[in-house]
Scaffold this active site. Structure first.
Site, PDB file in Angstrom:
ATOM      1  N   HIS A 121       0.818  -1.210   0.000  1.00 47.57           N
ATOM      2  CA  HIS A 121       0.000   0.000   0.000  1.00 47.57           C
ATOM      3  C   HIS A 121       0.856   1.267   0.000  1.00 47.57           C
ATOM      4  O   HIS A 121       0.334   2.370   0.033  1.00 47.57           O
ATOM      5  CB  HIS A 121      -0.942  -0.019   1.214  1.00 47.57           C
ATOM      6  CG  HIS A 121      -1.952   1.095   1.223  1.00 47.57           C
ATOM      7  ND1 HIS A 121      -2.391   1.716   0.077  1.00 47.57           N
ATOM      8  CD2 HIS A 121      -2.601   1.718   2.225  1.00 47.57           C
ATOM      9  CE1 HIS A 121      -3.263   2.653   0.377  1.00 47.57           C
ATOM     10  NE2 HIS A 121      -3.405   2.681   1.683  1.00 47.57           N
ATOM     11  N   CYS A 122       2.207   1.129  -0.025  1.00 45.90           N
ATOM     12  CA  CYS A 122       3.028   2.336   0.154  1.00 45.90           C
ATOM     13  C   CYS A 122       3.881   2.688  -1.067  1.00 45.90           C
ATOM     14  O   CYS A 122       3.637   3.707  -1.709  1.00 45.90           O
ATOM     15  CB  CYS A 122       3.938   2.153   1.368  1.00 45.90           C
ATOM     16  SG  CYS A 122       3.011   2.024   2.895  1.00 45.90           S
ATOM     17  N   ILE A 123       4.876   1.843  -1.368  1.00 43.30           N
ATOM     18  CA  ILE A 123       5.894   2.246  -2.349  1.00 43.30           C
ATOM     19  C   ILE A 123       5.308   2.528  -3.744  1.00 43.30           C
ATOM     20  O   ILE A 123       5.707   3.496  -4.386  1.00 43.30           O
ATOM     21  CB  ILE A 123       7.045   1.196  -2.424  1.00 43.30           C
ATOM     22  CG1 ILE A 123       7.544   0.838  -1.011  1.00 43.30           C
ATOM     23  CG2 ILE A 123       8.205   1.701  -3.276  1.00 43.30           C
ATOM     24  CD1 ILE A 123       8.141   1.971  -0.220  1.00 43.30           C
TER      25      ILE A 123
END
Ligand SMILES: NC(=O)c1ccc[n+]([C@@H]2O[C@H](COP(=O)([O-])OP(=O)(O)OC[C@H]3O[C@@H](n4cnc5c(N)ncnc54)[C@H](O)[C@@H]3O)[C@@H](O)[C@H]2O)c1
Length: 454
Positions: free
Chosen positions: A274-276
């Site tokens: 869900h981030c990078i």
């Protein structure tokens, strides 16, 4: 206002403040559990009734929180999960941990934050502290919370306090947890920061105060863009090494012996979670509003997004060694999760690899000890095959996507089925039928070898 500041400060320091967490997912649930462990009473608000019910049953749905831990926390009587936003009326300090995905057009989708702010407007407690933890572009705390509350006559630093504190949780990281990962925090006013720092110091070992929320928002995006760009760079190096007949993995190991000025990053089938894949896009979107176009971010995104195609092309090269094509071949993907030892499939490059093989006409299946099912792009549920090495012999190629620690690497290597290893997970087995990304197909399979591995 001074009185409200002191009242809240005393309540925080004496652990009498009622804390709230909105969004009980990968970030929010561990945070709420840590708050309870440190002696606070916590109200957790989530829109998903099934999550609330699981917590009541003491059944954890987050890998890093064991069900035993959750049961102990529930038995304390100090954790109340609910779907009811009116509970905001009794919350002294609220942490917002809702998703911040991208829209169809790859723009920030801040609608989850907006929904929470709408509920805060309806139910906020006078003098409460609000801390946004969701990863987002610089300016969000000011634009979506401060200005929105100001529009209904609530003044920050007078009627309520406001901070931004980015979450750094790294699912499945046994060494760094919510407690021992330093936490950056920026407050809208000096008093907001004092309260926020006091609160987080209660359950995080090291709190790092910064001048304002924008610095805190930007620091998170710098961290994750740094990862995205470096992963893209090493992915490009991997494809270069493949072309030049040099083993990237050995190159990285050699470079990593330099005790200063080098930090190893490793190639892979693409980026996930869900981030990078998402966070840098929040930054480039916001920067465009200032007519600043980040070439690093876009280039990194495009290089990383191309990795699943590289994996498929590499598989085609391997199959070619065996006089086979992707079309009609039987392919097994080993691991679907975006990183080892978790079940999280969000943005996993394995999903793209799966679709590419399907589109190319392969019979593609997967095995993942953590992720039992996933939905393909047509919405069909795809289930993991059973772990059965005898059956694995029937595949034309096995593509290792996720290097889960409990895969039987020696057993799978000994099957003799051609393997494309995208993580160097089969490093201990330098067999001619085991190929890896970032290295050319250097062992043309001779007929003799084929006979050995048939
Ligand atoms: N997962 C990570 O490793 C990680 C790491 C650092 C930062 N973050 C950031 O933290 C934020 C949350 O991510 P996550 O991984 O925990 O997401 P998640 O999807 O695991 O959890 C979010 C939770 O919020 C709930 N929710 C959605 N809308 C809601 C609403 N309006 N009110 C109440 N609950 C609502 C969902 O039901 C879900 O349980 C994101 O901004 C993400 O970028 C995530």
């Amino acid at each position: 206002m001074k009185e409200q500041f002191h009242t809240l400060m005393n309540a925080i320091e004496s652990k009498k403040a009622v804390l709230g967490v909105v969004g009980l997912g990968y970030v929010g649930l561990p945070l709420a559990v840590e708050m309870v462990k440190q002696g606070f009473t916590v109200i957790g608000i989530d829109l998903d009734p099934s999550k609330v019910e699981s917590i009541y049953q003491g059944e954890s749905y987050i890998h890093d929180i064991s069900s035993e831990d959750l049961k102990t926390v529930m038995q304390s009587g100090r954790f109340q999960p609910t779907t009811d936003y009116s509970m905001l009326r009794v919350i002294d300090a609220l942490s917002i941990c809702v998703p911040t995905p991208l829209s169809e057009n790859q723009d920030p989708d801040t609608s989850y934050i907006v929904t929470v702010v709408d509920q805060i407007k309806l139910h906020m407690k006078e003098g409460m502290l609000i801390t946004l933890e969701s990863t987002t572009y610089p300016g969000t705390t000011e634009e979506l919370i401060e200005q929105e509350l100001e529009a209904i006559g609530k003044k920050v630093g007078e009627d309520y306090f406001l901070c931004f504190s980015p979450e750094r949780v790294d699912p499945s990281n046994g060494r760094y947890t919510t407690f021992n990962t330093p936490k950056v925090i920026g407050g809208t006013t000096e008093e907001c920061l004092k309260l926020g720092a006091a609160l987080y110091s209660q359950y995080v070992e090291t709190v790092v105060p910064v001048s304002n929320p924008k610095i805190a928002e930007m620091s998170k995006l710098l961290e994750n863009t740094f990862r995205s760009v470096n992963i893209a760079f090493v992915n490009e190096m991997a494809m270069m090494c493949d072309r030049m007949g040099i083993d990237i993995w050995e190159v990285i190991d050699a470079a990593a012996t330099k005790p200063f000025g080098f930090m190893p990053f490793y190639p892979g089938p693409g980026i996930g979670g869900h981030c990078i894949p998402l966070d840098p896009m929040y930054l480039s979107w916001k920067a465009k509003g200032f007519r600043f176009y980040s070439q690093f971010i876009e280039l990194a995104q495009s290089t990383n997004d191309n990795m699943p195609y590289y994996v498929m092309n590499k598989t085609a090269t391997i199959l070619n060694e065996y006089a086979k094509s992707i079309r009609k071949s039987n392919i097994l993907l080993l691991g679907m999760a975006y990183k080892p030892n978790i079940a999280d499939l969000r943005e996993s490059p394995a999903l793209e690899v799966y679709e590419l093989f399907k589109e190319a006409g392969a019979n593609v299946e997967y095995f993942d000890p953590y992720a039992d099912t996933f939905r393909d792009k047509h919405g069909e549920t795809v289930s993991s095959v059973e772990y059965n090495p005898a059956n694995f012999k029937g595949y034309d190629c096995i593509v290792l996507i996720t290097n889960h620690k409990d895969l039987e690497y020696d057993e799978i290597a000994s099957l003799g089925v051609p393997i494309l290893d995208t993580r160097n997970a089969f490093k201990e087995y330098p067999l001619p039928h085991i190929y890896k990304i970032g290295h050319s197909v250097q062992h043309p399979v001779t007929l003799q070898e084929e006979a050995v591995f048939a």
